[in-house]
Design a protein around this motif. Structure first.
Motif, PDB file in Angstrom:
ATOM      1  N   ILE A 116       0.842  -1.205   0.000  1.00 53.52           N
ATOM      2  CA  ILE A 116       0.000   0.000   0.000  1.00 53.52           C
ATOM      3  C   ILE A 116       0.872   1.247   0.000  1.00 53.52           C
ATOM      4  CG2 ILE A 116      -1.609   1.357   1.391  1.00 53.52           C
ATOM      5  CD1 ILE A 116      -2.917  -1.307   2.231  1.00 53.52           C
ATOM      6  N   LEU A 117       1.919   1.237   0.821  1.00 51.16           N
ATOM      7  CA  LEU A 117       2.823   2.386   0.883  1.00 51.16           C
ATOM      8  C   LEU A 117       3.564   2.565  -0.446  1.00 51.16           C
ATOM      9  CD1 LEU A 117       4.192   4.670   2.401  1.00 51.16           C
ATOM     10  CD2 LEU A 117       5.825   3.005   3.335  1.00 51.16           C
ATOM     11  N   TYR A 118       4.053   1.466  -1.001  1.00 55.02           N
ATOM     12  CA  TYR A 118       4.816   1.546  -2.251  1.00 55.02           C
ATOM     13  C   TYR A 118       3.934   2.026  -3.404  1.00 55.02           C
ATOM     14  CZ  TYR A 118       8.408   0.232  -5.679  1.00 55.02           C
ATOM     15  OH  TYR A 118       9.367   0.255  -6.667  1.00 55.02           O
ATOM     16  N   GLN A 119       2.728   1.514  -3.474  1.00 57.16           N
ATOM     17  CA  GLN A 119       1.813   1.927  -4.546  1.00 57.16           C
ATOM     18  C   GLN A 119       1.458   3.409  -4.420  1.00 57.16           C
ATOM     19  OE1 GLN A 119      -2.285   0.280  -4.709  1.00 57.16           O
ATOM     20  NE2 GLN A 119      -1.786  -0.290  -6.822  1.00 57.16           N
ATOM     21  N   ASP A 120       1.243   3.850  -3.193  1.00 58.13           N
ATOM     22  CA  ASP A 120       0.945   5.263  -2.959  1.00 58.13           C
ATOM     23  C   ASP A 120       2.128   6.136  -3.356  1.00 58.13           C
ATOM     24  OD1 ASP A 120      -0.830   7.369  -1.792  1.00 58.13           O
ATOM     25  OD2 ASP A 120       0.849   7.578  -0.388  1.00 58.13           O
ATOM     26  N   TYR A 121       3.318   5.680  -2.994  1.00 52.36           N
ATOM     27  CA  TYR A 121       4.545   6.417  -3.333  1.00 52.36           C
ATOM     28  C   TYR A 121       4.689   6.565  -4.853  1.00 52.36           C
ATOM     29  CZ  TYR A 121       9.498   7.025  -4.440  1.00 52.36           C
ATOM     30  OH  TYR A 121      10.674   7.461  -4.982  1.00 52.36           O
ATOM     31  N   ILE A 122       4.569   5.467  -5.562  1.00 52.07           N
ATOM     32  CA  ILE A 122       4.721   5.480  -7.024  1.00 52.07           C
ATOM     33  C   ILE A 122       3.708   6.430  -7.656  1.00 52.07           C
ATOM     34  CG2 ILE A 122       4.477   4.111  -9.125  1.00 52.07           C
ATOM     35  CD1 ILE A 122       7.031   3.514  -7.636  1.00 52.07           C
ATOM     36  N   LYS A 123       2.475   6.364  -7.201  1.00 43.17           N
ATOM     37  CA  LYS A 123       1.408   7.182  -7.773  1.00 43.17           C
ATOM     38  C   LYS A 123       1.646   8.674  -7.521  1.00 43.17           C
ATOM     39  CE  LYS A 123      -3.627   7.787  -7.552  1.00 43.17           C
ATOM     40  NZ  LYS A 123      -4.886   7.307  -6.915  1.00 43.17           N
ATOM     41  N   VAL A 124       1.957   9.034  -6.291  1.00 44.16           N
ATOM     42  CA  VAL A 124       2.112  10.445  -5.915  1.00 44.16           C
ATOM     43  C   VAL A 124       3.374  11.056  -6.533  1.00 44.16           C
ATOM     44  CG1 VAL A 124       2.504  12.024  -3.990  1.00 44.16           C
ATOM     45  CG2 VAL A 124       0.797  10.206  -3.781  1.00 44.16           C
ATOM     46  N   VAL A 125       4.507  10.366  -6.379  1.00 47.15           N
ATOM     47  CA  VAL A 125       5.769  10.914  -6.863  1.00 47.15           C
ATOM     48  C   VAL A 125       5.809  10.955  -8.388  1.00 47.15           C
ATOM     49  CG1 VAL A 125       8.268  10.574  -6.926  1.00 47.15           C
ATOM     50  CG2 VAL A 125       7.024  10.281  -4.791  1.00 47.15           C
ATOM     51  N   ALA A 126       5.205   9.975  -9.042  1.00 52.22           N
ATOM     52  CA  ALA A 126       5.174   9.964 -10.513  1.00 52.22           C
ATOM     53  C   ALA A 126       4.457  11.199 -11.042  1.00 52.22           C
ATOM     54  CB  ALA A 126       4.496   8.702 -11.017  1.00 52.22           C
ATOM     55  N   LEU A 127       3.376  11.578 -10.382  1.00 58.59           N
ATOM     56  CA  LEU A 127       2.627  12.768 -10.804  1.00 58.59           C
ATOM     57  C   LEU A 127       3.465  14.026 -10.630  1.00 58.59           C
ATOM     58  CD1 LEU A 127       0.031  14.165 -11.717  1.00 58.59           C
ATOM     59  CD2 LEU A 127      -0.743  14.154  -9.324  1.00 58.59           C
ATOM     60  N   GLU A 128       4.154  14.140  -9.500  1.00 54.05           N
ATOM     61  CA  GLU A 128       4.977  15.324  -9.241  1.00 54.05           C
ATOM     62  C   GLU A 128       6.195  15.367 -10.170  1.00 54.05           C
ATOM     63  OE1 GLU A 128       3.868  17.726  -7.372  1.00 54.05           O
ATOM     64  OE2 GLU A 128       2.131  16.452  -6.951  1.00 54.05           O
ATOM     65  N   GLN A 129       6.732  14.194 -10.480  1.00 51.09           N
ATOM     66  CA  GLN A 129       7.860  14.131 -11.412  1.00 51.09           C
ATOM     67  C   GLN A 129       7.424  14.553 -12.814  1.00 51.09           C
ATOM     68  OE1 GLN A 129      11.244  13.223 -10.629  1.00 51.09           O
ATOM     69  NE2 GLN A 129      11.476  14.205 -12.629  1.00 51.09           N
TER      70      GLN A 129
END
Length: 443
Positions: A113-126
């Motif tokens: 759950i943490l990893y999926q959230d990280y990928i989703k949020v950071v990918a958008l900001e990147q």
């Protein structure tokens, strides 16, 4: 009684220590079987299999199950799998089997759950940061530069916050490794920007980290780096870029077994791309020098089998008798080029195309046809070839099981293989039209 109580207590502890992996496919579709694998280096190792019932499946892992990345595969062919992290916790997820990677959602498992959230949020900001960089290259402005600096601070803070959340978890290694390098100031030149991305691609990735090693992470990053980050439309430049990228990658790998796995992975990719000369380069430069005790003899045999009839190879020799005279493919000196055709009288495509090719070849002096008939019996073949004068004809009984057909890896008829005077394979056209175009060019 006391011993019996202890036995029951031990059983209860063991039962509670099992971990559940539960998945739901929505829509359930036609999938009925699922296989669980453990990712180890560049390979996937079978763990167990199970049934999918009403779109659901469940596995149980024992208390001593290895932590790391696992994969559930629900298709026998093509891409049909889901990867997840296992670190001694129950995992429950759901996904659309037709777009698994984009639709997977974890209902339980703090790591995933943490990893999926990280990928989703950071990918958008990147994406926002990259968009500002592109916008600046198209039209530089002080405002874009200011927005870039602010966005960079946002990403840096986000990265730090997720590393903090992941402290002590297995996912911490993946979050740190996913941290992409971003220039502290906006790039003023597009080529300089691209060079920077390539140069710093592996800055935050430790190739000797066992957690990353036992996942798809490193292989995925290597694939991106070799095949996408180092690309050129010029063939010679592309070859040099591939060599440089592979040297860079393998120079970071210390574990000889993992190095072997990576070389095998890259060789397989280049075989799929039909780059046989580059396969030879990889084998001689990186596989041959590996310690003898870790080389995979099955892999070596597979490489030989898969490349023996690729463009650039000398065609395997064929011997036959025709009208009482003995012939060998390797010693034929009748033309500047040859076309080796594998066909059959029971193949409708063949009986349509072969007469067309025979008519097309009239007057062609630089190219000779060698027709290998894959047959169960000789009767129809003998009758049919009477109308194909001027060609060499070879009878190959046992059809698909014929040794020559198997050596040439013939899986469909007709199959066309074009050779030069030295019997080197120069083309493998897929259609009659492609073959005719090649022959016209050779004439």
């Amino acid at each position: 009684m006391k011993k019996l109580f202890i036995l029951f207590a031990l059983f209860a502890i063991t039962a509670q220590a099992q971990y559940k992996i539960e998945g739901t496919l929505n829509p359930a579709d036609k999938f009925s079987w699922v296989i669980l694998y453990k990712i180890e280096g560049a390979k996937q190792l079978f763990v167990k299999s199970g049934k999918i019932e009403n779109g659901q499946f469940k596995f149980e892992l024992p208390a001593d199950a290895k932590v790391g990345m696992y994969r559930v595969s629900y298709k026998t062919e093509g891409a049909g799998f889901v990867d997840f992290l296992f670190n001694k916790e129950d995992i429950r997820f759901r996904f659309n089997p037709n777009s698994a990677e984009e639709s997977i959602h974890f209902d339980s498992s703090s790591e995933n759950i943490l990893y999926q959230d990280y990928i989703k949020v950071v990918a958008l900001e990147q994406y926002k940061l990259d968009s500002l960089q592109v916008a600046y290259l198209k039209g530089p402005s002080a405002n874009t530069e200011k927005l870039y600096n602010n966005q960079l601070k946002e990403i840096t803070a986000l990265q730090a916050s997720y590393v903090k959340k992941a402290k002590g978890k297995m996912v911490e290694d993946f979050i740190k490794a996913n941290n992409r390098y971003n220039s502290t100031s906006i790039s003023k030149d597009s080529q300089a920007y691209l060079n920077m991305v390539v140069k710093h691609f592996f800055d935050n990735i430790d190739f000797n980290n066992k957690t990353l090693y036992n996942s798809t992470f490193l292989v995925d990053r290597i694939t991106d780096y070799v095949f996408y980050m180092n690309y050129s439309e010029d063939e010679k430049t592309q070859e040099n870029l591939h060599k440089k990228a592979i040297k860079d990658v393998l120079g970071r790998v210390k574990d000889p077994v993992f190095k072997k796995d990576i070389v095998e992975f890259l060789v397989t990719q280049f075989i799929n791309y039909q780059r046989v000369t580059f396969v030879d380069y990889l084998m001689s430069s990186y596989y041959d020098p590996l310690p003898k005790n870790i080389k995979d003899q099955e892999f070596l045999a597979l490489v030989k089998e898969k490349t023996i009839v690729e463009v650039g190879r000398i065609a395997p020799d064929i011997s036959w008798t025709e009208n009482g005279k003995n012939y060998k493919l390797s010693t034929l000196k009748e033309a500047s080029n040859y076309v080796l055709i594998f066909w059959s009288t029971t193949c409708s495509h063949c009986t349509r195309e072969i007469p067309l090719l025979h008519s097309f070849m009239k007057g062609k002096k630089n190219t000779k046809i060698i027709a290998f008939g894959m047959e169960e019996s000789s009767a129809n073949w003998k009758s049919y070839i009477k109308g194909l004068s001027g060609w060499h004809h070879i009878l190959g009984l046992n059809k698909w099981e014929n040794p020559t057909a198997r050596t040439y890896q013939i899986y469909s008829t007709p199959t066309y293989i074009v050779l030069n005077s030295n019997k080197k394979i120069i083309a493998k056209p897929q259609t009659l039209e492609q073959l005719q175009k090649i022959i016209s060019g050779l004439e």
